[in-house]
Design a protein around this motif. Structure first.
Motif, PDB file in Angstrom:
ATOM      1  N   UNK A  22      41.814  16.570 -25.590  1.00  0.00           N
ATOM      2  CA  UNK A  22      42.309  17.626 -24.709  1.00  0.00           C
ATOM      3  C   UNK A  22      43.833  17.696 -24.696  1.00  0.00           C
ATOM      4  N   UNK A  23      44.502  16.514 -24.651  1.00  0.00           N
ATOM      5  CA  UNK A  23      45.967  16.541 -24.533  1.00  0.00           C
ATOM      6  C   UNK A  23      46.690  15.535 -25.444  1.00  0.00           C
ATOM      7  N   UNK A  24      45.936  14.858 -26.298  1.00  0.00           N
ATOM      8  CA  UNK A  24      46.491  13.905 -27.283  1.00  0.00           C
ATOM      9  C   UNK A  24      47.145  12.669 -26.659  1.00  0.00           C
ATOM     10  N   UNK A  25      46.808  12.369 -25.412  1.00  0.00           N
ATOM     11  CA  UNK A  25      47.348  11.179 -24.744  1.00  0.00           C
ATOM     12  C   UNK A  25      46.512   9.953 -25.110  1.00  0.00           C
ATOM     13  N   UNK A  26      47.023   8.780 -24.795  1.00  0.00           N
ATOM     14  CA  UNK A  26      46.360   7.506 -25.077  1.00  0.00           C
ATOM     15  C   UNK A  26      45.076   7.373 -24.266  1.00  0.00           C
ATOM     16  N   UNK A  27      44.075   6.740 -24.873  1.00  0.00           N
ATOM     17  CA  UNK A  27      42.815   6.451 -24.191  1.00  0.00           C
ATOM     18  C   UNK A  27      42.753   4.961 -23.893  1.00  0.00           C
ATOM     19  N   UNK A  28      42.248   4.627 -22.707  1.00  0.00           N
ATOM     20  CA  UNK A  28      42.126   3.235 -22.296  1.00  0.00           C
ATOM     21  C   UNK A  28      40.656   2.944 -22.007  1.00  0.00           C
ATOM     22  N   UNK A  29      40.169   1.818 -22.509  1.00  0.00           N
ATOM     23  CA  UNK A  29      38.793   1.403 -22.272  1.00  0.00           C
ATOM     24  C   UNK A  29      38.649   0.919 -20.835  1.00  0.00           C
ATOM     25  N   UNK A  30      37.787   1.587 -20.073  1.00  0.00           N
ATOM     26  CA  UNK A  30      37.512   1.224 -18.679  1.00  0.00           C
ATOM     27  C   UNK A  30      36.004   1.189 -18.521  1.00  0.00           C
ATOM     28  N   UNK A  31      35.448  -0.005 -18.459  1.00  0.00           N
ATOM     29  CA  UNK A  31      33.998  -0.146 -18.377  1.00  0.00           C
ATOM     30  C   UNK A  31      33.348   0.392 -19.633  1.00  0.00           C
ATOM     31  N   UNK A  32      32.479   1.369 -19.482  1.00  0.00           N
ATOM     32  CA  UNK A  32      31.784   1.974 -20.621  1.00  0.00           C
ATOM     33  C   UNK A  32      32.307   3.369 -20.906  1.00  0.00           C
ATOM     34  N   UNK A  33      33.594   3.607 -20.592  1.00  0.00           N
ATOM     35  CA  UNK A  33      34.210   4.906 -20.827  1.00  0.00           C
ATOM     36  C   UNK A  33      35.597   4.718 -21.415  1.00  0.00           C
ATOM     37  N   UNK A  34      36.080   5.744 -22.089  1.00  0.00           N
ATOM     38  CA  UNK A  34      37.465   5.812 -22.518  1.00  0.00           C
ATOM     39  C   UNK A  34      38.142   6.821 -21.609  1.00  0.00           C
ATOM     40  N   UNK A  35      39.143   6.378 -20.869  1.00  0.00           N
ATOM     41  CA  UNK A  35      39.808   7.226 -19.886  1.00  0.00           C
ATOM     42  C   UNK A  35      41.179   7.632 -20.414  1.00  0.00           C
ATOM     43  N   UNK A  36      41.449   8.942 -20.381  1.00  0.00           N
ATOM     44  CA  UNK A  36      42.721   9.473 -20.843  1.00  0.00           C
ATOM     45  C   UNK A  36      43.820   9.120 -19.855  1.00  0.00           C
ATOM     46  N   UNK A  44      32.454   9.274 -22.458  1.00  0.00           N
ATOM     47  CA  UNK A  44      31.416   8.242 -22.513  1.00  0.00           C
ATOM     48  C   UNK A  44      31.408   7.527 -23.864  1.00  0.00           C
ATOM     49  N   UNK A  45      30.846   6.328 -23.850  1.00  0.00           N
ATOM     50  CA  UNK A  45      30.615   5.570 -25.074  1.00  0.00           C
ATOM     51  C   UNK A  45      29.115   5.339 -25.145  1.00  0.00           C
ATOM     52  N   UNK A  46      28.507   5.805 -26.224  1.00  0.00           N
ATOM     53  CA  UNK A  46      27.057   5.665 -26.380  1.00  0.00           C
ATOM     54  C   UNK A  46      26.769   4.853 -27.633  1.00  0.00           C
ATOM     55  N   UNK A  47      26.046   3.775 -27.491  1.00  0.00           N
ATOM     56  CA  UNK A  47      25.716   2.898 -28.621  1.00  0.00           C
ATOM     57  C   UNK A  47      26.972   2.465 -29.373  1.00  0.00           C
ATOM     58  N   UNK A  48      28.016   2.110 -28.615  1.00  0.00           N
ATOM     59  CA  UNK A  48      29.303   1.649 -29.150  1.00  0.00           C
ATOM     60  C   UNK A  48      30.050   2.724 -29.934  1.00  0.00           C
ATOM     61  N   UNK A  49      29.710   4.000 -29.720  1.00  0.00           N
ATOM     62  CA  UNK A  49      30.387   5.110 -30.388  1.00  0.00           C
ATOM     63  C   UNK A  49      31.036   5.989 -29.318  1.00  0.00           C
ATOM     64  N   UNK A  50      32.372   6.141 -29.377  1.00  0.00           N
ATOM     65  CA  UNK A  50      33.040   7.026 -28.418  1.00  0.00           C
ATOM     66  C   UNK A  50      32.631   8.477 -28.656  1.00  0.00           C
ATOM     67  N   UNK A  51      32.282   9.168 -27.579  1.00  0.00           N
ATOM     68  CA  UNK A  51      31.906  10.580 -27.659  1.00  0.00           C
ATOM     69  C   UNK A  51      33.114  11.374 -27.159  1.00  0.00           C
ATOM     70  N   UNK A  52      33.965  11.790 -28.099  1.00  0.00           N
ATOM     71  CA  UNK A  52      35.221  12.447 -27.741  1.00  0.00           C
ATOM     72  C   UNK A  52      35.077  13.966 -27.740  1.00  0.00           C
TER      73      UNK A  52
END
Length: 61
Positions: A22-36, A44-52
């Protein structure tokens, strides 16, 4: 609390190169999600694959 068998397993090198679509900013792993770190969308991360996909992201707040 996440048990080791349910822990997300993403290659650290991958985390260094992927950015928020959406804005090309850094993503940080928080639990089972990547947060911008810019817009706050949580991908979300499903089966160890980030759904971007912006349509799949959880909105902040």
């Amino acid at each position: 609390m996440t048990s080791p068998q349910n822990a997300v397993n993403i290659d650290p090198a991958l985390l260094e190169i992927i950015v928020c679509p959406a804005d090309r900013a850094e993503l940080k792993l928080v639990g089972a999600e990547l947060v911008c770190q810019g817009c706050g969308l949580a991908y979300p991360i499903r089966d160890d694959i980030p759904v971007l996909l912006v349509d799949e992201a959880r909105k902040p707040g």
